[in-house]
Design a protein around this motif. Sequence first.
Motif, PDB file in Angstrom:
ATOM      1  N   ILE A 245       0.803  -1.317  -0.053  1.00 50.70           N
ATOM      2  CA  ILE A 245       0.128   0.063  -0.084  1.00 50.70           C
ATOM      3  C   ILE A 245       0.825   1.120  -0.019  1.00 50.70           C
ATOM      4  CG2 ILE A 245      -1.564   1.172   1.249  1.00 50.70           C
ATOM      5  CD1 ILE A 245      -2.939  -1.369   2.368  1.00 50.70           C
ATOM      6  N   PHE A 246       1.913   1.055   0.629  1.00 54.96           N
ATOM      7  CA  PHE A 246       2.729   2.449   0.801  1.00 54.96           C
ATOM      8  C   PHE A 246       3.492   2.659  -0.440  1.00 54.96           C
ATOM      9  CE2 PHE A 246       2.640   2.280   5.508  1.00 54.96           C
ATOM     10  CZ  PHE A 246       1.969   3.545   5.705  1.00 54.96           C
ATOM     11  N   ARG A 247       3.745   1.471  -1.260  1.00 54.74           N
ATOM     12  CA  ARG A 247       4.358   1.608  -2.585  1.00 54.74           C
ATOM     13  C   ARG A 247       3.343   2.377  -3.591  1.00 54.74           C
ATOM     14  NH1 ARG A 247       8.894  -0.942  -4.573  1.00 54.74           N
ATOM     15  NH2 ARG A 247       7.738  -1.013  -6.696  1.00 54.74           N
ATOM     16  N   GLN A 248       1.905   1.836  -3.413  1.00 59.36           N
ATOM     17  CA  GLN A 248       0.913   2.426  -4.277  1.00 59.36           C
ATOM     18  C   GLN A 248       0.839   3.994  -3.662  1.00 59.36           C
ATOM     19  OE1 GLN A 248      -1.849  -0.531  -3.072  1.00 59.36           O
ATOM     20  NE2 GLN A 248      -2.303  -1.236  -5.001  1.00 59.36           N
ATOM     21  N   PHE A 249       1.082   4.438  -2.584  1.00 57.14           N
ATOM     22  CA  PHE A 249       1.008   5.499  -2.215  1.00 57.14           C
ATOM     23  C   PHE A 249       1.918   6.475  -2.663  1.00 57.14           C
ATOM     24  CE2 PHE A 249      -1.819   5.102   1.952  1.00 57.14           C
ATOM     25  CZ  PHE A 249      -3.034   4.922   1.260  1.00 57.14           C
ATOM     26  N   ASP A 250       2.940   5.842  -2.764  1.00 59.80           N
ATOM     27  CA  ASP A 250       4.611   6.593  -3.339  1.00 59.80           C
ATOM     28  C   ASP A 250       4.614   6.509  -4.870  1.00 59.80           C
ATOM     29  OD1 ASP A 250       6.907   7.544  -2.549  1.00 59.80           O
ATOM     30  OD2 ASP A 250       7.874   5.763  -2.370  1.00 59.80           O
ATOM     31  N   GLY A 251       3.314   5.953  -5.741  1.00 61.46           N
ATOM     32  CA  GLY A 251       3.321   6.014  -7.029  1.00 61.46           C
ATOM     33  C   GLY A 251       4.129   4.959  -7.601  1.00 61.46           C
TER      34      GLY A 251
END
Length: 463
Positions: A245-251
Amino acid sequence: MRQFAVLAGLAALVPHALAVPFVSEATTTVTSDPGTTVSAVPVTNVTSHGPYTGPPPTTTGALSTEVTASTIAAHPPEQYKLDYPADGKLHQPQPAPYTPGGGLGTNGSEPVYRVISDFDYESVALALYQEWIELDLFHWGLARFSAEEFEAAGLSAEDRFLIEFMADQEVGHATALTNMLGPAAPKQCTYDYPVSNVREFIDFNQKLTRWGESGVYGFLNHLDSRETAQILLQSITTEARQQMIFRQFDGLFPMPVWFEIGIPQSWAWTLLAPYISSCPENQTRLIWQNFPSLRVLNQPNPARINGSDVFNETTGGYANTLSTANISASESCLRAPVGQNCSPAITHNRTTPLSYPGRQVYLQWENPGQSIGPNNSYVTSTSAGAPRFAAWVSQLNVTYTPLMNITHNTAVTTQPNSTTYEGDPAVNGTMFLAITDDDLFVTPFNLSLINPHVNALAIYQAG
């Protein structure tokens, strides 16, 4: 009855009549008192953040007892592991119907969910230190940055609630690990984070959860207590979702690898300890080594359109978190078009990759002997000789590339073109990079044998 007959007669007059729709409302017919719940471990809102400024520590260095050898020697495989025919047939009596022979913890004895060796205790205590920092970090970011700052970074109120829920998950994880460790389990500490805005906060989270996840994978199957391993498995798979999820938030592309890497405990502690400022008096100490910091001078920057064309754009060593300080609006990928965009999303596919085989990577590392970690009470160390190789640790592989132009504590190396299996580049995702004195052959199950050869350690943002 007559009313039913009339309705049936009317329906018979209409060709291909449809059934009359009927909507039912659920009703609760059975009630019960709430079941007994297990109390969560006490949690406090940590208000102190920043570098340690207290008195010099009275105890320094890793926890230690009698050391029986300088290294663990490599041995041939145990013969019994090569003897099983593996032909799809049964070769042992069945202990019960539909139950094959073999397995660990399958004899029907009551499970005991507690650590049963020093290896267990030190490993689970390390994992608890990680749970505590994640709990604090998620809360801290939500309190430190305003709703407007999150919105400007592309993160809505629903996204912020997800971060809050992930913090709540850490309460459960910390409770489970504390219960398995007992009364001497490590407590919450105070912390120091290398971030100054939302984008850096998100990037630090996706790096920190990477070594938290990989740190548990590295020791999970070595634990003596299989029951403890089961609880850890069910918590770390939750944290794996957090990292994605944090990778997704990081684009970033959410899962660019086929396998996730497991790392030794000393690697996880090395990467975690610098961000712990102070801990309570009489805090349980750890046995694990703290390696010197490795800084990737041209660490790929996920906040840029061309993330590989960078130099000195991190907030420091170890995590090598991205810095947005020198990125102009035209260079930022936050609102760039498709193929260049890195706003929070389910997935992105960059036209220009963050890194690539053959990329020159510039490295700088610290000397050992630096005070670090809680209350500055741990000391970085290495038993390695002169640095000679960069070890790229990702998925199932450790790939070595030679260090070139070694000058004092700097060198350059080349990102390798290796694969796990055909079609899967080994160097990808959020991974680990070490400087070593030898290109020792190791595999995922015995990766810790590399520790005596490690000079310095870092996170590398390959994709």
